[in-house]
Design an enzyme around this catalytic site. Structure first.
Site, PDB file in Angstrom:
ATOM      1  N   GLU A 155      -1.283  -1.388  -4.668  1.00 11.69           N
ATOM      2  CA  GLU A 155      -2.520  -0.640  -4.824  1.00 11.69           C
ATOM      3  C   GLU A 155      -2.328   0.401  -5.918  1.00 11.69           C
ATOM      4  OE1 GLU A 155      -5.334   0.355  -1.534  1.00 11.69           O
ATOM      5  OE2 GLU A 155      -4.703   2.386  -2.048  1.00 11.69           O
ATOM      6  N   ASP A 162      -2.534   1.231   7.267  1.00  8.22           N
ATOM      7  CA  ASP A 162      -1.702   0.929   6.096  1.00  8.22           C
ATOM      8  C   ASP A 162      -1.275  -0.538   6.085  1.00  8.22           C
ATOM      9  OD1 ASP A 162      -1.187   3.882   5.200  1.00  8.22           O
ATOM     10  OD2 ASP A 162      -0.698   3.808   7.333  1.00  8.22           O
ATOM     11  N   ASP A 194       0.901  -1.154   0.000  1.00  8.30           N
ATOM     12  CA  ASP A 194       0.000   0.000   0.000  1.00  8.30           C
ATOM     13  C   ASP A 194       0.940   1.205   0.000  1.00  8.30           C
ATOM     14  OD1 ASP A 194      -2.157   1.738   0.255  1.00  8.30           O
ATOM     15  OD2 ASP A 194      -2.215   1.549   2.432  1.00  8.30           O
TER      16      ASP A 194
END
Length: 188
Positions: free
Chosen positions: A68, A141, A7
């Protein structure tokens, strides 16, 4: 399949490694957050991120990488930092010959919770349940990176197989036969 998922973020970069196969229980290998001080110049922060990510790759020897997908935001500096982090991870994966797949936040949420509109709390709850964790991964996160890894195991593996099959089909020179147009065929 062992997936390293990221991420991306310049201040906080969530990283998770999950092992598993579609339809089978998934296993958490490691999860964490790489942090860089916002007071440091960007080049220094990128080098620190690269060093940490390299250690993750070497320590876990993933078979695939999931990241992501960056989406447009009104805060250009945030988008730039996220894109720079994504580039570093892609470069490290490419140097190791690993496939990289980008997943949208909506795709990840839908994969782990059943709804592309799930909030962070719902995603964290499902990640905790799906991995059989005693407590939710923190910060968000870290949970997001694990959700991304789960999504990739469940969806990305299939997407990668489809892409490989399509590539093999194209490289074999096999194309679909064309149907003659009726207008041209009738006039001949």
């Amino acid at each position: 399949m062992r997936v390293l998922a990221v991420d991306p973020g310049l201040t906080r970069c969530g990283v998770g490694v999950v092992e598993g196969q579609p339809g089978r229980r998934l296993t958490l290998v490691e999860v964490g957050v790489i942090r860089t001080p916002s007071t440091d110049p960007t080049p220094k922060r990128l080098v620190a991120l690269e060093d940490e990510m390299r250690a993750w790759f070497e320590r876990h020897q993933p078979e695939a990488v999931a990241i992501e997908r960056v989406f447009a935001d009104t805060n250009v500096s945030t988008v730039m930092g996220t894109a720079q982090c994504t580039g570093i991870v892609m470069m490290l994966a490419e140097r190791r010959g690993l496939p990289v797949t980008l997943h949208t936040p909506t795709e990840v949420k839908a994969a782990v919770s059943g709804s592309g509109r799930a909030d962070k709390a719902q995603v964290t709850t499902m990640v905790t349940h799906l991995l059989g964790l005693q407590s939710p991964p923190r910060p968000a996160d870290a949970a997001d990176a694990l959700a991304l890894a789960i999504c990739h195991v469940w969806r990305g593996g299939t997407q990668s197989r489809f892409a490989a099959a399509a590539s093999a089909h194209a490289s074999a020179g096999q194309t679909r036969p064309r149907r003659p147009t009726t207008a041209g065929a009738a006039r001949r």
